[in-house]
Design an enzyme around this catalytic site. Structure first.
Site, PDB file in Angstrom:
ATOM      1  CE  LYS A   8       0.902   1.395   4.698  1.00  0.00           C
ATOM      2  NZ  LYS A   8       1.910   2.305   4.683  1.00  0.00           N
ATOM      3  CG  ASP A 132      -0.012  -0.089   8.065  1.00  0.00           C
ATOM      4  OD1 ASP A 132      -0.515   1.025   8.473  1.00  0.00           O
ATOM      5  OD2 ASP A 132       1.063   0.105   7.531  1.00  0.00           O
TER       6      ASP A 132
HETATM    7  C1  LIG Z   1       3.312   4.232   9.700  1.00  0.00           C
HETATM    8  C2  LIG Z   1       2.135   3.558   8.946  1.00  0.00           C
HETATM    9  C3  LIG Z   1       1.259   4.196   8.049  1.00  0.00           C
HETATM   10  O1  LIG Z   1       0.359   3.684   7.469  1.00  0.00           O
HETATM   11  O2  LIG Z   1       2.724   2.576   7.967  1.00  0.00           O
HETATM   12  P1  LIG Z   1       4.188   1.772   7.968  1.00  0.00           P
HETATM   13  O3  LIG Z   1       5.199   2.990   7.348  1.00  0.00           O
HETATM   14  O4  LIG Z   1       4.513   1.226   8.787  1.00  0.00           O
HETATM   15  O5  LIG Z   1       3.853   0.993   6.509  1.00  0.00           O
HETATM   16  C4  LIG Z   1       1.314   2.712  10.111  1.00  0.00           C
HETATM   17  O6  LIG Z   1       0.897   3.874  10.904  1.00  0.00           O
HETATM   18  C5  LIG Z   1       2.157   1.628  10.895  1.00  0.00           C
HETATM   19  O7  LIG Z   1       1.460   0.585  10.989  1.00  0.00           O
HETATM   20  P2  LIG Z   1       2.331  -0.888  11.360  1.00  0.00           P
HETATM   21  O8  LIG Z   1       3.310  -1.110  10.755  1.00  0.00           O
HETATM   22  O9  LIG Z   1       1.033  -1.909  11.351  1.00  0.00           O
HETATM   23  O10 LIG Z   1       2.624  -0.797  13.253  1.00  0.00           O
HETATM   24  P3  LIG Z   1       2.199  -1.484  14.267  1.00  0.00           P
HETATM   25  O11 LIG Z   1       3.024  -2.887  13.943  1.00  0.00           O
HETATM   26  O12 LIG Z   1       0.717  -1.625  14.660  1.00  0.00           O
HETATM   27  O13 LIG Z   1       3.146  -0.839  15.476  1.00  0.00           O
HETATM   28  C6  LIG Z   1       4.476  -0.535  15.525  1.00  0.00           C
HETATM   29  C7  LIG Z   1       4.746   0.567  16.397  1.00  0.00           C
HETATM   30  O14 LIG Z   1       4.507   1.845  15.572  1.00  0.00           O
HETATM   31  C8  LIG Z   1       4.060   2.778  16.575  1.00  0.00           C
HETATM   32  N1  LIG Z   1       2.546   3.009  15.910  1.00  0.00           N
HETATM   33  C9  LIG Z   1       2.087   2.473  15.002  1.00  0.00           C
HETATM   34  C10 LIG Z   1       0.799   2.880  14.348  1.00  0.00           C
HETATM   35  C11 LIG Z   1       0.106   3.944  14.924  1.00  0.00           C
HETATM   36  N2  LIG Z   1      -0.946   4.453  14.698  1.00  0.00           N
HETATM   37  N3  LIG Z   1       0.727   4.670  15.994  1.00  0.00           N
HETATM   38  C12 LIG Z   1       1.987   4.200  16.739  1.00  0.00           C
HETATM   39  O15 LIG Z   1       2.665   4.731  17.311  1.00  0.00           O
HETATM   40  C13 LIG Z   1       3.842   2.225  17.929  1.00  0.00           C
HETATM   41  O16 LIG Z   1       5.052   2.558  18.676  1.00  0.00           O
HETATM   42  C14 LIG Z   1       4.030   0.854  17.672  1.00  0.00           C
HETATM   43  O17 LIG Z   1       4.314  -0.096  18.670  1.00  0.00           O
HETATM   44  N1  LIG Z   2       5.685 -11.222   6.646  1.00  0.00           N
HETATM   45  C1  LIG Z   2       6.591 -10.189   6.919  1.00  0.00           C
HETATM   46  N2  LIG Z   2       7.081  -9.466   5.886  1.00  0.00           N
HETATM   47  C2  LIG Z   2       7.949  -8.487   6.344  1.00  0.00           C
HETATM   48  N3  LIG Z   2       8.232  -8.193   7.756  1.00  0.00           N
HETATM   49  C3  LIG Z   2       7.837  -9.029   8.716  1.00  0.00           C
HETATM   50  C4  LIG Z   2       6.864  -9.905   8.268  1.00  0.00           C
HETATM   51  N4  LIG Z   2       6.276 -10.465   9.586  1.00  0.00           N
HETATM   52  C5  LIG Z   2       6.978 -10.012  10.329  1.00  0.00           C
HETATM   53  N5  LIG Z   2       7.618  -8.907   9.948  1.00  0.00           N
HETATM   54  C6  LIG Z   2       8.465  -7.619  10.735  1.00  0.00           C
HETATM   55  O1  LIG Z   2       7.730  -6.547  10.453  1.00  0.00           O
HETATM   56  C7  LIG Z   2       8.831  -5.362  10.196  1.00  0.00           C
HETATM   57  C8  LIG Z   2       8.521  -4.414   9.102  1.00  0.00           C
HETATM   58  O2  LIG Z   2       7.403  -4.865   8.684  1.00  0.00           O
HETATM   59  P1  LIG Z   2       6.898  -4.246   6.963  1.00  0.00           P
HETATM   60  O3  LIG Z   2       5.529  -4.349   6.842  1.00  0.00           O
HETATM   61  O4  LIG Z   2       7.949  -4.565   5.941  1.00  0.00           O
HETATM   62  O5  LIG Z   2       7.467  -2.687   7.096  1.00  0.00           O
HETATM   63  P2  LIG Z   2       6.596  -1.222   7.223  1.00  0.00           P
HETATM   64  O6  LIG Z   2       5.795  -1.299   8.575  1.00  0.00           O
HETATM   65  O7  LIG Z   2       7.535  -0.178   7.007  1.00  0.00           O
HETATM   66  O8  LIG Z   2       5.596  -1.296   5.780  1.00  0.00           O
HETATM   67  C9  LIG Z   2      10.138  -6.405   9.877  1.00  0.00           C
HETATM   68  O9  LIG Z   2      11.138  -5.603  10.875  1.00  0.00           O
HETATM   69  C10 LIG Z   2       9.862  -7.824  10.189  1.00  0.00           C
HETATM   70  O10 LIG Z   2      10.708  -8.215  11.269  1.00  0.00           O
END
Ligand SMILES: C[C@@](CO)(OP(=O)(O)O)[C@H](O)COP(=O)(O)OP(=O)(O)OC[C@H]1O[C@@H](n2ccc(N)nc2=O)[C@H](O)[C@@H]1O
Ligand SMILES: Nc1ncnc2c1ncn2[C@@H]1O[C@H](COP(=O)(O)OP(=O)(O)O)[C@@H](O)[C@H]1O
EC number: 2.7.1.148
Length: 268
Positions: A8, A132
Site C-alpha cells: 500500500k 496497518d
Molecule cells: C506508519 C504506518 C502508516 O500507514 O505505516 P508503515 O510505514 O509502517 O507501513 C502505520 O501507521 C504503521 O502501522 P504498523 O506497521 O502496522 O505498526 P504496528 O505494528 O501496529 O506498530 C508498530 C509501532 O509503531 C507505533 N505506532 C504504530 C501505529 C500507530 N498508529 N501509532 C504508533 O505509534 C507504535 O510505537 C507501535 O509499537
Molecule cells: N511477513 C513479513 N514480512 C516483512 N516483515 C515482517 C513480516 N512479518 C513480520 N515482519 C516484521 O515487520 C517489520 C517490518 O514490517 P513491514 O511491513 O515490511 O514494514 P513497514 O511497516 O515499513 O511497511 C520487520 O522488521 C519484520 O521483522
C-alpha cells in the site's frame, strides 16, 4: 492455495495525536499497489513456515503469517498448514508488506477452513496483528483514521495513472519514526483535498514523517525531487519511509534508479 499480498501507499499522512495506549491517531489515504509477495499454504501434518526472497529480519516465529495462524487457531482449532512466503516487497519501507502478509493469511485460512468470517470479523483479528493490517482485508482505497483501523469511504480513483515506487534500500523502524514526530492536528481538510483534483496535491497533501526523515536521510529527499523533475503530478514518501512514490500520467524512464529497488505500473 496461493495468494499475492500487495503493498500500500499512504497519500497524505497526518499524525494528529499521541494516545494513552502508546499508539498515535493518524489521518491518511491508504491506496493498494500491485507490488506483491507470494504466499502459499497447503494442508500438512504439522505447522511450518519458510520464506525465500528478501531476507526478513527477526525470528521467523514472529512472522505475521504465523501470528495470523495462531490467532485463528486459538479460537477455531484449525488444522496445520505448510506456509511458504516468497518475500518481494521491501521491508521497513512504508509499504505495509508484513501487514499485507498477515491480513492475506487471515483471508486464506478463513477460505481454506470455511470459517465463514465476515469482513468485520477478519478486520478485528487483523487489528490484533498490527495497525496497518485491517486495511488489507478489503484492500481498496480508503480514508483512514484511528490508529489505522477506522475506515471511511473516499471518492478517489487513480485508475490508469502510472506510479513509480523507489526504495533506497534503507530500513526504517516504524516505532522509531513515530518517536521522531510531534503530533499536530490537521491544518487542512485532508479528506476534501484528496477528493479534489490531484493537481492540487503538491505542497498541500503532506506526510508528517517527511519533516524529520527527509532531513536525516537526504537520499529520500533527492529521490522525491527527482520524481518531480521527471514530471510527477504528485510525489511523496509513503508511511514511515523509506520508499518514495511518484504519480504520473505516462510511463517514465527509470534508468537513473538502477541502484535502488523499483516498482512501476498502472494503478487499479
Ligand atoms: C506508519 C504506518 C502508516 O500507514 O505505516 P508503515 O510505514 O509502517 O507501513 C502505520 O501507521 C504503521 O502501522 P504498523 O506497521 O502496522 O505498526 P504496528 O505494528 O501496529 O506498530 C508498530 C509501532 O509503531 C507505533 N505506532 C504504530 C501505529 C500507530 N498508529 N501509532 C504508533 O505509534 C507504535 O510505537 C507501535 O509499537
Ligand atoms: N511477513 C513479513 N514480512 C516483512 N516483515 C515482517 C513480516 N512479518 C513480520 N515482519 C516484521 O515487520 C517489520 C517490518 O514490517 P513491514 O511491513 O515490511 O514494514 P513497514 O511497516 O515499513 O511497511 C520487520 O522488521 C519484520 O521483522
Amino acid at each position: 492455495m496461493i495468494t499475492f499480498p500487495n503493498a500500500k501507499i499512504n497519500i497524505g499522512l497526518g499524525i494528529t495525536e499521541k494516545r494513552s495506549d502508546g499508539f498515535h491517531n493518524i489521518a491518511s489515504c491508504f491506496y493498494p499497489v500491485n507490488w506483491c509477495d507470494m504466499l502459499e499454504m497447503i494442508p500438512a501434518k504439522t505447522l511450518s513456515f519458510q520464506s525465500t526472497g528478501i531476507e526478513i529480519p527477526g525470528n521467523p516465529d514472529g512472522n505475521l503469517c504465523l501470528k495470523a495462524y495462531h490467532l485463528l487457531n486459538e479460537k477455531y482449532d484449525i488444522p496445520p498448514v505448510q506456509m511458504h512466503l516468497h518475500k518481494i516487497i521491501p521491508i521497513g519501507a512504508g509499504l505495509g508488506g508484513g501487514s499485507a502478509d498477515g491480513a492475506f493469511a487471515i483471508k486464506m485460512l478463513n477460505d481454506m477452513n470455511q470459517l465463514g468470517l465476515s469482513i468485520e470479523e477478519m478486520e478485528g483479528f487483523a487489528t490484533e496483528l498490527g495497525s496497518d493490517c485491517p486495511f488489507f482485508i478489503e484492500n481498496k482505497p480508503v480514508y483512514v483514521t484511528g490508529r489505522g483501523e477506522v475506515f471511511d469511504t473516499l471518492d478517489l480513483s487513480l485508475e490508469g495513472k502510472y506510479i513509480v515506487l523507489v526504495n533506497p534500500n534503507i530500513h526504517i523502524s516504524t516505532k522509531e519514526a513515530y518517536s521522531g514526530v510531534t503530533p499536530t492536528p490537521l491544518s487542512v481538510d485532508l479528506k476534501q483535498l484528496l477528493t479534489s483534483s490531484i493537481n492540487e496535491w503538491k505542497g498541500n497533501v503532506v506526510n508528517d514523517f517527511e519533516h524529520s526523515l527527509l532531513k536525516n536521510y537526504p537520499v529520500i529527499d533527492n529521490i522525491k525531487k527527482s520524481l518531480y523533475q521527471k514530471g510527477a503530478i504528485y510525489a511523496s514518501m509513503t508511511g514511515s519511509g523509506s520508499t518514495v512514490f511518484g504519480i504520473f500520467d505516462d510511463e517514465i524512464d527509470l534508468s537513473n534508479y538502477t541502484e535502488y529497488m523499483v516498482w512501476s505500473g498502472k494503478l487499479d
